[in-house]
Scaffold this motif. Structure first.
Motif, PDB file in Angstrom:
ATOM      1  N   VAL A   1       6.740 -22.784 108.739  1.00 31.02           N
ATOM      2  CA  VAL A   1       6.596 -24.469 109.129  1.00 31.02           C
ATOM      3  C   VAL A   1       4.857 -24.360 109.201  1.00 31.02           C
ATOM      4  O   VAL A   1       4.178 -23.471 109.456  1.00 31.02           O
ATOM      5  N   GLY A   2       3.891 -25.037 108.844  1.00 27.22           N
ATOM      6  CA  GLY A   2       2.568 -25.178 108.846  1.00 27.22           C
ATOM      7  C   GLY A   2       2.707 -26.832 110.393  1.00 27.22           C
ATOM      8  O   GLY A   2       3.566 -28.121 109.107  1.00 27.22           O
TER       9      GLY A   2
ATOM     10  N   GLU B   1      15.524 -20.352 112.594  1.00 27.62           N
ATOM     11  CA  GLU B   1      15.659 -19.601 111.045  1.00 27.62           C
ATOM     12  C   GLU B   1      13.931 -21.109 110.677  1.00 27.62           C
ATOM     13  O   GLU B   1      13.522 -20.465 109.185  1.00 27.62           O
ATOM     14  N   VAL B   2      12.892 -20.198 111.580  1.00 28.52           N
ATOM     15  CA  VAL B   2      11.955 -20.619 111.762  1.00 28.52           C
ATOM     16  C   VAL B   2      10.738 -19.806 111.852  1.00 28.52           C
ATOM     17  O   VAL B   2      10.832 -18.834 112.690  1.00 28.52           O
ATOM     18  N   ASP B   3       9.749 -19.821 110.653  1.00 31.57           N
ATOM     19  CA  ASP B   3       8.801 -18.330 110.754  1.00 31.57           C
ATOM     20  C   ASP B   3       6.734 -19.856 110.905  1.00 31.57           C
ATOM     21  O   ASP B   3       6.907 -20.000 110.175  1.00 31.57           O
ATOM     22  N   ILE B   4       5.924 -20.220 111.728  1.00 33.75           N
ATOM     23  CA  ILE B   4       5.583 -21.255 112.238  1.00 33.75           C
ATOM     24  C   ILE B   4       3.672 -19.795 111.836  1.00 33.75           C
ATOM     25  O   ILE B   4       3.717 -18.983 111.603  1.00 33.75           O
ATOM     26  N   THR B   5       3.137 -20.629 110.257  1.00 40.32           N
ATOM     27  CA  THR B   5       2.498 -19.690 109.632  1.00 40.32           C
ATOM     28  C   THR B   5       1.819 -20.714 109.733  1.00 40.32           C
ATOM     29  O   THR B   5       0.370 -19.485 109.420  1.00 40.32           O
ATOM     30  N   CYS B   6       1.250 -21.824 110.041  1.00 40.70           N
ATOM     31  CA  CYS B   6       0.089 -22.156 110.013  1.00 40.70           C
ATOM     32  C   CYS B   6      -0.207 -23.520 111.076  1.00 40.70           C
ATOM     33  O   CYS B   6       0.833 -24.506 111.102  1.00 40.70           O
ATOM     34  N   ILE B   7      -1.069 -23.151 112.214  1.00 40.44           N
ATOM     35  CA  ILE B   7      -1.726 -24.476 112.886  1.00 40.44           C
ATOM     36  C   ILE B   7      -2.324 -25.486 112.698  1.00 40.44           C
ATOM     37  O   ILE B   7      -3.346 -24.627 113.266  1.00 40.44           O
ATOM     38  N   GLN B   8      -2.824 -25.994 112.086  1.00 42.61           N
ATOM     39  CA  GLN B   8      -4.454 -26.881 111.821  1.00 42.61           C
ATOM     40  C   GLN B   8      -4.561 -27.881 112.827  1.00 42.61           C
ATOM     41  O   GLN B   8      -4.400 -28.658 113.781  1.00 42.61           O
ATOM     42  N   SER B   9      -5.755 -27.561 113.503  1.00 46.38           N
ATOM     43  CA  SER B   9      -6.749 -28.436 114.700  1.00 46.38           C
ATOM     44  C   SER B   9      -8.424 -28.703 114.056  1.00 46.38           C
ATOM     45  O   SER B   9      -8.923 -27.024 114.571  1.00 46.38           O
TER      46      SER B   9
END
Length: 321
Positions: free
Chosen positions: A4-5, A26-34
């Motif tokens: 997830v991004g 079921e989720v892997d948070i891979t990118c959080i843009q700000s």
């Protein structure tokens, strides 16, 4: 695992999204843009996540490490982002802004209200997440429209201050909002377009007025909508209609007793209650504006798009007290 991004990771909806997805099996948070917080720890902005994640914000979305992106930016910004950035076709998109909710030429997003478009959502790669007021009001009206029995309707709905977003404004800061209520955008709220679009989907040619009075509440989160319309149906027929419409939708409960807002706060639930007064049907509908009205619904849509059980990661408990 679904990679997830999140684009626009610093606001209220992104914060709620992170709180849900961190615990999603079921989720892997891979990118959080700000853009405004690039390089900062996520927990420095969403301080309740201290100890729950070591992730930091990045300046740019890395499409090589995501299967789905959630767009959590202000209205108008999603169109701008997708115009300026090429997203590979295999990456699914869930947009939480208003930008793609209304049908128009060239708009290939599916309107993401599972209680209306579940089967279309399952097959889609692009979802326009509904608005918070729109979700609560549609829960009140969709069963009547499905029976081609909806007439002119009057709606009053009150929302918490988080519905105004994270950036402080004259009508959202504590000293103004506390111990205060006010009406805004009477008969002209931006969510009316998507509400009428959905009603027409079920009741073809629907052209009756939806008279909507939005109210700013002196609490932080939740929406309570009350709607009434004339009907020839008996109370028993209306209740049966609502229970039949929602029987296969796990997050909408048709209550037998008059509900209260704390039953939905911090959950992905919608609660609907119906009663008849003379020739009018009264419907009460309530949701958490940040979860079922935004981030929880976005995760529900993601679950459907990836073939997961709809409720995965979303069995959240209300506050109770």
């Amino acid at each position: 695992m679904i990679k997830v991004g999140i684009v626009g990771g610093a606001g209220y909806t992104a914060g709620e999204l992170l709180r849900i997805l961190i615990c999603h099996p079921e989720v892997d948070i891979t990118c959080i843009q700000s853009t405004s917080n690039a390089g900062n720890a996520v927990s420095s902005v969403h301080t309740d996540l201290l100890g729950d994640t070591e992730l930091s914000f990045v300046a740019d979305l890395d499409t090589s490490v995501v299967d789905v992106i959630f767009l959590c930016m202000g209205h108008g910004k999603s169109v701008e982002f997708l115009t300026e950035n090429t997203i590979p076709a295999h990456i699914k998109i869930v947009d939480l802004s208003h930008d793609y909710r209304l049908k128009r030429d060239g708009n290939d997003f599916i309107y993401g209200l599972p209680e209306l478009n579940r089967e279309e959502i399952k097959k889609s790669t692009k979802i326009a997440n509904p608005g918070c007021f729109a979700t609560a009001i549609q829960f009140a009206l969709l069963p009547l429209a499905s029976a081609k029995a909806l007439n002119e309707v009057h709606v009053n709905a009150i929302t918490g201050s988080t519905g105004a977003g994270q950036k402080p404004t004259a009508t959202s800061h504590f000293s103004w909002r506390n111990s205060n209520v006010s009406v805004y955008k009477a008969f002209a709220h931006q969510h009316l377009g998507e509400i009428k679009q959905s009603l027409s989907q079920l009741q073809e040619g629907f052209s009756e007025a939806v008279n909507f009075i939005p109210v700013r509440g002196n609490f932080t989160r939740g929406i309570m909508a009350t709607a009434y319309a004339e009907t020839d149906l008996s109370e028993e027929e209306v209740i049966k209609l609502y229970k039949t419409y929602y029987k296969d939708h796990p997050f909408v409960i048709v209550s037998d007793v008059n509900p209260h807002l704390k039953q939905v706060v911090n959950t992905n639930k919608g609660i609907v209650y119906v009663e008849k007064h003379d020739g009018k049907v009264l419907i009460i509908s309530m949701i958490d504006n940040l979860i079922k009205g935004a981030s929880g619904q976005a995760v529900q849509n993601m679950n459907l798009m990836f073939g997961l059980e709809e409720t995965t990661g979303l069995r959240l408990k209300s506050v109770g007290f």
